[in-house]
Design an enzyme around this catalytic site. Structure first.
Site, PDB file in Angstrom:
ATOM      1  N   ASP A 192       3.961  25.618  69.532  1.00  0.00           N
ATOM      2  CA  ASP A 192       3.477  25.285  68.191  1.00  0.00           C
ATOM      3  C   ASP A 192       4.374  26.016  67.198  1.00  0.00           C
ATOM      4  O   ASP A 192       4.841  27.124  67.482  1.00  0.00           O
ATOM      5  CB  ASP A 192       2.018  25.736  68.031  1.00  0.00           C
ATOM      6  N   CYS A 249      -9.739  10.873  63.440  1.00  0.00           N
ATOM      7  CA  CYS A 249      -9.117   9.685  64.050  1.00  0.00           C
ATOM      8  C   CYS A 249      -9.547   8.349  63.449  1.00  0.00           C
ATOM      9  O   CYS A 249      -8.703   7.581  62.999  1.00  0.00           O
ATOM     10  CB  CYS A 249      -9.377   9.691  65.542  1.00  0.00           C
ATOM     11  N   LYS A 267      -0.905  30.987  64.913  1.00  0.00           N
ATOM     12  CA  LYS A 267      -1.713  30.304  65.930  1.00  0.00           C
ATOM     13  C   LYS A 267      -1.255  30.705  67.332  1.00  0.00           C
ATOM     14  O   LYS A 267      -2.074  30.998  68.207  1.00  0.00           O
ATOM     15  CB  LYS A 267      -1.563  28.795  65.726  1.00  0.00           C
ATOM     16  N   LYS A 317     -19.476  15.188  63.061  1.00  0.00           N
ATOM     17  CA  LYS A 317     -20.448  14.786  64.077  1.00  0.00           C
ATOM     18  C   LYS A 317     -20.943  16.068  64.737  1.00  0.00           C
ATOM     19  O   LYS A 317     -20.412  17.151  64.459  1.00  0.00           O
ATOM     20  CB  LYS A 317     -19.818  13.845  65.104  1.00  0.00           C
ATOM     21  N   ARG A 353     -12.908  12.700  72.831  1.00  0.00           N
ATOM     22  CA  ARG A 353     -13.830  12.940  71.712  1.00  0.00           C
ATOM     23  C   ARG A 353     -13.912  14.432  71.493  1.00  0.00           C
ATOM     24  O   ARG A 353     -13.986  15.199  72.459  1.00  0.00           O
ATOM     25  CB  ARG A 353     -15.229  12.406  72.036  1.00  0.00           C
ATOM     26  N   GLU A 354     -13.916  14.826  70.248  1.00  0.00           N
ATOM     27  CA  GLU A 354     -14.017  16.264  69.979  1.00  0.00           C
ATOM     28  C   GLU A 354     -15.370  16.764  70.463  1.00  0.00           C
ATOM     29  O   GLU A 354     -16.379  16.080  70.346  1.00  0.00           O
ATOM     30  CB  GLU A 354     -13.846  16.537  68.492  1.00  0.00           C
ATOM     31  N   GLY A 363     -16.526   9.337  60.649  1.00  0.00           N
ATOM     32  CA  GLY A 363     -15.533  10.221  60.033  1.00  0.00           C
ATOM     33  C   GLY A 363     -14.667  10.807  61.129  1.00  0.00           C
ATOM     34  O   GLY A 363     -14.502  10.205  62.181  1.00  0.00           O
ATOM     35  N   PHE A 396     -21.945   3.536  70.915  1.00  0.00           N
ATOM     36  CA  PHE A 396     -21.358   3.368  69.583  1.00  0.00           C
ATOM     37  C   PHE A 396     -22.099   2.343  68.745  1.00  0.00           C
ATOM     38  O   PHE A 396     -21.517   1.598  67.968  1.00  0.00           O
ATOM     39  CB  PHE A 396     -19.845   3.083  69.674  1.00  0.00           C
TER      40      PHE A 396
HETATM   41  C1  UDX Z   1      -3.346  15.213  65.702  1.00  0.00           C
HETATM   42  C2  UDX Z   1      -3.631  13.873  65.088  1.00  0.00           C
HETATM   43  O1  UDX Z   1      -4.660  14.022  64.143  1.00  0.00           O
HETATM   44  C3  UDX Z   1      -3.993  12.867  66.106  1.00  0.00           C
HETATM   45  O2  UDX Z   1      -4.055  11.590  65.564  1.00  0.00           O
HETATM   46  C4  UDX Z   1      -2.977  12.821  67.143  1.00  0.00           C
HETATM   47  O3  UDX Z   1      -3.423  11.960  68.181  1.00  0.00           O
HETATM   48  C5  UDX Z   1      -2.632  14.183  67.675  1.00  0.00           C
HETATM   49  O4  UDX Z   1      -2.350  15.061  66.632  1.00  0.00           O
HETATM   50  P1  UDX Z   1      -4.877  17.230  66.301  1.00  0.00           P
HETATM   51  O5  UDX Z   1      -4.503  17.821  67.616  1.00  0.00           O
HETATM   52  O6  UDX Z   1      -6.311  17.203  65.943  1.00  0.00           O
HETATM   53  O7  UDX Z   1      -4.490  15.699  66.307  1.00  0.00           O
HETATM   54  O8  UDX Z   1      -3.955  17.850  65.147  1.00  0.00           O
HETATM   55  P2  UDX Z   1      -3.912  19.325  64.594  1.00  0.00           P
HETATM   56  O9  UDX Z   1      -5.155  20.047  64.959  1.00  0.00           O
HETATM   57  O10 UDX Z   1      -3.465  19.207  63.188  1.00  0.00           O
HETATM   58  O11 UDX Z   1      -2.761  19.981  65.476  1.00  0.00           O
HETATM   59  C6  UDX Z   1      -1.422  19.723  65.365  1.00  0.00           C
HETATM   60  C7  UDX Z   1      -0.663  20.994  65.781  1.00  0.00           C
HETATM   61  O12 UDX Z   1       0.729  20.721  65.769  1.00  0.00           O
HETATM   62  C8  UDX Z   1      -0.885  22.194  64.850  1.00  0.00           C
HETATM   63  O13 UDX Z   1      -1.253  23.316  65.612  1.00  0.00           O
HETATM   64  C9  UDX Z   1       0.469  22.380  64.180  1.00  0.00           C
HETATM   65  O14 UDX Z   1       0.741  23.734  63.877  1.00  0.00           O
HETATM   66  C10 UDX Z   1       1.416  21.828  65.216  1.00  0.00           C
HETATM   67  N1  UDX Z   1       2.709  21.362  64.694  1.00  0.00           N
HETATM   68  C11 UDX Z   1       2.771  20.501  63.653  1.00  0.00           C
HETATM   69  C12 UDX Z   1       3.881  21.764  65.324  1.00  0.00           C
HETATM   70  O15 UDX Z   1       3.859  22.534  66.278  1.00  0.00           O
HETATM   71  N2  UDX Z   1       5.084  21.302  64.871  1.00  0.00           N
HETATM   72  C13 UDX Z   1       5.194  20.463  63.804  1.00  0.00           C
HETATM   73  O16 UDX Z   1       6.298  20.077  63.424  1.00  0.00           O
HETATM   74  C14 UDX Z   1       3.986  20.055  63.178  1.00  0.00           C
HETATM   75  C1  UDX Z   2     -12.817   9.376  68.521  1.00  0.00           C
HETATM   76  C2  UDX Z   2     -12.768   8.476  69.767  1.00  0.00           C
HETATM   77  O1  UDX Z   2     -14.086   8.344  70.319  1.00  0.00           O
HETATM   78  C3  UDX Z   2     -11.820   9.049  70.792  1.00  0.00           C
HETATM   79  O2  UDX Z   2     -11.707   8.154  71.900  1.00  0.00           O
HETATM   80  C4  UDX Z   2     -10.456   9.240  70.133  1.00  0.00           C
HETATM   81  O3  UDX Z   2      -9.544   9.813  71.043  1.00  0.00           O
HETATM   82  C5  UDX Z   2     -10.562  10.109  68.900  1.00  0.00           C
HETATM   83  O4  UDX Z   2     -11.511   9.533  68.005  1.00  0.00           O
HETATM   84  P1  UDX Z   2     -14.006  11.642  67.798  1.00  0.00           P
HETATM   85  O5  UDX Z   2     -13.372  11.427  66.463  1.00  0.00           O
HETATM   86  O6  UDX Z   2     -13.969  12.991  68.422  1.00  0.00           O
HETATM   87  O7  UDX Z   2     -13.373  10.630  68.876  1.00  0.00           O
HETATM   88  O8  UDX Z   2     -15.546  11.294  67.653  1.00  0.00           O
HETATM   89  P2  UDX Z   2     -16.548  10.130  68.048  1.00  0.00           P
HETATM   90  O9  UDX Z   2     -17.587  10.683  68.934  1.00  0.00           O
HETATM   91  O10 UDX Z   2     -15.856   8.906  68.495  1.00  0.00           O
HETATM   92  O11 UDX Z   2     -17.219   9.857  66.612  1.00  0.00           O
HETATM   93  C6  UDX Z   2     -16.453   9.435  65.497  1.00  0.00           C
HETATM   94  C7  UDX Z   2     -17.333   9.226  64.301  1.00  0.00           C
HETATM   95  O12 UDX Z   2     -18.177   8.100  64.466  1.00  0.00           O
HETATM   96  C8  UDX Z   2     -18.268  10.405  63.987  1.00  0.00           C
HETATM   97  O13 UDX Z   2     -18.321  10.601  62.591  1.00  0.00           O
HETATM   98  C9  UDX Z   2     -19.593   9.946  64.531  1.00  0.00           C
HETATM   99  O14 UDX Z   2     -20.677  10.552  63.893  1.00  0.00           O
HETATM  100  C10 UDX Z   2     -19.532   8.460  64.241  1.00  0.00           C
HETATM  101  N1  UDX Z   2     -20.374   7.645  65.128  1.00  0.00           N
HETATM  102  C11 UDX Z   2     -20.110   7.576  66.460  1.00  0.00           C
HETATM  103  C12 UDX Z   2     -21.409   6.894  64.575  1.00  0.00           C
HETATM  104  O15 UDX Z   2     -21.651   6.939  63.355  1.00  0.00           O
HETATM  105  N2  UDX Z   2     -22.148   6.093  65.406  1.00  0.00           N
HETATM  106  C13 UDX Z   2     -21.902   5.996  66.743  1.00  0.00           C
HETATM  107  O16 UDX Z   2     -22.617   5.237  67.425  1.00  0.00           O
HETATM  108  C14 UDX Z   2     -20.854   6.765  67.283  1.00  0.00           C
END
Ligand code: UDX
Ligand code: UDX
Length: 472
Positions: A34, A283, A39, A343, A157-158, A280, A272
């Site tokens: 990273d 993704c 971090k 969520k 999913r987170e 929200g 879903f």
């Molecule tokens: C992100 C995107 O939101 C998602 O759509 C994608 O599938 C994967 O990347 P996420 O892991 O949640 O998901 O992102 P984030 O928590 O922002 O982490 C990205 C990491 O990359 C950070 O720790 C950041 O410091 C690092 N980074 C970013 C690098 O190491 N090098 C870079 O040039 C930019």
């Molecule tokens: C999502 C996808 O599920 C996952 O496959 C992808 O890799 C990343 O995006 P995540 O964003 O972690 O995962 O959450 P998810 O559980 O999918 O929920 C997304 C949003 O939809 C949340 O705001 C949740 O509250 C909402 N949701 C989900 C609803 O409002 N109704 C539902 O029935 C399910």
């Protein structure tokens, strides 16, 4: 017995960190890179930066043994057979994915390539990103035989990301060369062969030796589209049930019964279909916009996705109207808010509809007393504490002397509240539930006026049957 691979994961955010730790759990040697020095230092020191089930245990198990953290991408590249790019792909102003981090990482990898590697997109990216990564690497003078670019989207999913990674519905690998495909098949073989599920210390989940996950091999472009199309479809399912919930409200039907009824059709499925205050997270909003933008760039009209977004935005405004209809006027009202994360079971507030709701309520002149089991620290950064915006450490303190209580996130603990205690704490026993966490009849029997999504409003004076149907 599968062989261990040498893997680098670039980006240690929600996606990269989980992937890195799970690859270590599968028996591989992993370097997690990273560019955020703080971090990396924290991770080296054993800190767990995100709230994710099973992550602290696995990090502790493998930190400095099978998984190392560093900022040096060149060193990590040279030490690995496969390099997974999992840096952020935020939404740009036009709705497209901003791929500048991916490009920067690809260039840096190119500068240190000295033997064959497969470079794998793990971040969610639009179709054609693969081609661009290839071009960037070639422009840096790397000959074609020294690398392949593959696509291996994640469906995590987170909150349950570790389990989702180790017990996937499917593994998608987009590769245009046999060599790259084989490396990825080897990496995932502990899962696809079922070997992982024989281990006594495995993370439990849905897959088993008898039913290991399938690996679907596709072209790189198909894999890129599979990821965007999956998220867009799930978002569409949520907007669909939210639109249906509005119709249910208009005719006094019950959306929970409707969702159950349509979900029992195997072609639709029950998942879903939970109505609420809109989807929200990091993704769905971003990916729906990016997928639409890709279609537009190809000259295609995918306005279905614009409708999905429109319904999602309207859902928040409808909830605000609901709160207003419960309280008549909003200015000066004190509201208890349960939930700030996008969520339940996560501390993530990115694109959280709960945060949007709080902002709208503050703009209407309400004061808020909020509680979230994990997201308050992050929420404070975007909604600083003030006279109007307070944070407390439990649901009952939030409810204390409030004009109404709003439920904005589906944390399991919010569906197990002591309703008598809530009733006593509130100035007026009114609950507006944006996540349908309660049976309306139970709320009414505890003396609470209860408004939820797509179901009739109940108040203590109105009798409901035990199935929650208002038979008046
Ligand atoms: C992100 C995107 O939101 C998602 O759509 C994608 O599938 C994967 O990347 P996420 O892991 O949640 O998901 O992102 P984030 O928590 O922002 O982490 C990205 C990491 O990359 C950070 O720790 C950041 O410091 C690092 N980074 C970013 C690098 O190491 N090098 C870079 O040039 C930019
Ligand atoms: C999502 C996808 O599920 C996952 O496959 C992808 O890799 C990343 O995006 P995540 O964003 O972690 O995962 O959450 P998810 O559980 O999918 O929920 C997304 C949003 O939809 C949340 O705001 C949740 O509250 C909402 N949701 C989900 C609803 O409002 N109704 C539902 O029935 C399910």
């Amino acid at each position: 017995m599968s062989l261990s691979s040498k893997i680098a994961v670039v980006g240690s955010g929600y996606v990269g960190l989980v992937a890195a730790v799970c690859f270590a759990e599968m028996g591989h040697d992993v370097i997690c890179v990273d560019n955020d020095e703080k971090k990396v230092a924290a991770l080296c020191g054993g800190e767990v930066p995100i709230h994710e089930d099973n992550l602290p245990e696995l990090l502790q198990r493998y930190c400095n043994t099978r998984i190392r953290f560093m900022t040096n991408l060149a060193e990590a590249t040279q030490a690995s057979d496969a390099i997974f790019i999992a840096v952020g792909t935020p939404q740009s102003e036009t709705g497209d994915a901003d791929l500048s981090y991916v490009e920067a990482v690809a260039s840096e990898i190119a500068r240190s390539l000295d033997s064959y590697k497969v470079i794998v997109e793990k971040s969610t990216v639009p179709v054609y990103t693969n081609e661009w990564i290839r071009r960037v690497i070639e422009r840096n003078g790397v000959p074609q035989h020294l690398f392949d670019v593959a696509s291996n989207p994640e469906f995590l999913r987170e909150g349950t990301a570790v389990e989702d990674f180790l017990h996937p519905d499917r593994i998608v690998v987009g590769a245009n060369s046999e060599r790259a495909a084989r490396i990825l098949q080897d990496i995932y073989s502990p899962l696809t062969s079922g070997a992982y599920y024989e281990r006594r210390d495995r993370i439990p989940g849905r897959n088993s030796v008898a039913e290991p996950p399938a690996l679907l091999l596709t072209s790189t472009k198909s894999a890129e589209i599979i990821k965007h199309a999956s998220n867009a479809f799930l978002a569409m399912k949520i907007s669909f049930i939210n639109a249906v919930s509005n119709l249910c409200e208009a005719v006094d039907a019950n959306v929970e019964q409707v969702a159950k009824g349509i979900g029992m059709d195997e072609r639709i499925g029950p998942k879903f279909l939970r109505p609420g205050i809109g989807y929200g997270g990091s993704c769905f909003p971003k990916d729906v916009a990016a997928f639409r933008s890709v279609a537009e760039q190809m000259g295609l009209d995918f306005s279905l996705l614009a409708e999905v977004e429109k319904i999602n935005n309207l859902q928040k405004k409808r909830f605000l109207s609901k709160v207003r209809s419960a309280l008549w006027t909003l200015r000066g009202k004190r509201l208890a808010v349960l939930g700030l994360a996008f969520k339940g079971d996560t501390d993530d507030i990115r694109e959280s509809p709960a945060i949007d709701m709080v902002r709208m309520l503050l703009a209407e002149g309400c004061s808020i007393c909020a509680y979230d089991p994990a997201a308050m620290e992050r929420a404070r950064q975007v909604l600083p504490e003030s006279l109007q915006m307070q944070y407390v450490s439990d649901a009952y303190t939030a409810a204390d002397n409030a004009d109404a209580l709003l439920m904005l996130t589906d944390w399991p603990e919010f569906s197990r509240l002591d309703l008598d205690k809530i009733n006593q704490a509130l100035r007026y026993p009114i609950v507006v539930d944006g996540r349908n966490l309660y049976d309306p009849a139970a709320m009414a029997s505890h003396g609470i006026t209860y408004m939820s999504i797509g179901r009739p409003t109940v108040s203590p004076s109105r009798e409901l049957a035990s199935d929650g149907v208002d038979r008046l």
